[in-house]
Design a protein around this motif. Sequence first.
Motif, PDB file in Angstrom:
ATOM      1  N   ASP A  25      48.267  39.479  43.017  1.00 60.09           N
ATOM      2  CA  ASP A  25      48.262  40.545  42.010  1.00 60.09           C
ATOM      3  C   ASP A  25      49.607  41.270  42.015  1.00 60.09           C
ATOM      4  N   ARG A 100      32.901  41.994  44.629  1.00 55.48           N
ATOM      5  CA  ARG A 100      33.050  41.743  43.190  1.00 55.48           C
ATOM      6  C   ARG A 100      34.237  40.821  42.978  1.00 55.48           C
ATOM      7  N   GLU A 105      42.680  39.036  39.097  1.00 54.87           N
ATOM      8  CA  GLU A 105      42.696  37.767  39.839  1.00 54.87           C
ATOM      9  C   GLU A 105      41.744  36.732  39.231  1.00 54.87           C
TER      10      GLU A 105
HETATM   11  N1  GLY Z   1      43.245  43.397  41.638  1.00 55.44           N
HETATM   12  C1  GLY Z   1      42.670  44.094  42.683  1.00 55.44           C
HETATM   13  C2  GLY Z   1      41.246  44.411  42.551  1.00 55.44           C
HETATM   14  O1  GLY Z   1      40.568  43.931  41.654  1.00 55.44           O
HETATM   15  O2  GLY Z   1      40.785  45.167  43.376  1.00 55.44           O
END
Ligand code: GLY
Length: 242
Positions: A25, A100, A105
Amino acid sequence: MTGREVSVLSFVDGETIRIMTSAQDHKRAKDGDQGLNTGGMGTFSPSPFYTEEVDEFCKKYIYQATVDAMKAEGRPFKGIIFFGLMLTPKGPRVLEYNARFGDPEAQVVIPRMKNDIVEVMEACIDGTLSEIELQFEDNAAVCVVLASDGYPVSYEKGFPISGLDTVEKMDGYYVFHAGTKFNDEGQIVTNGGRVLGVVAKGCDLKQARLNAYSATTWIEFDNKYMRNDIGKAIDEAEKNEA
Ligand code: GLY
């Protein structure tokens, strides 16, 4: 702890864990990882920093150990576990767990998955995940988030979005809606800070990145803002290898 961050998503049925392909990310609003923290300005998958060695370490010490520990504590977990890892000089460490999918991502991981996601989810519910092997395409994907200029502080919204139909016609390209809505005239307009996740696949990360950035030029709205260096870490990884 210091080191590069890598995200690994997984399916869990209470006992068995199946790891998805890695992703990375970009959380800061501006190029060069400058600016304020955001919900994520883009991702790429796989992460070249998630090497076989890292994978072996995590399989040995982190993934199954997490699932076993939750079961042992009387709280067996079924669903998605997101492992936020940091690759420290002493080896991979868990920064955070989320129960979750990661955003953005999932946008670069799921399009590369060959399995039927509903079958995998049903196997999590039924406790039959051990019968399933996850398979991922041998390629790469990059997601560039199109945001409203000024995000994450203050920004205008309500601007019509054009070009979504172009992406829809293209194989290997996807748009995930985040901050959008239909206005009274039935037009899709911006309705948030992070507006769209524009995703493209490619034979490798470089190509996926080129494709994703091409796709960002097909979509227009007033105050469109994006980072221009999503996946630039890939170049750095290649330099390190050379
Ligand atoms: N991209 C980080 C998260 O979904 O926590």
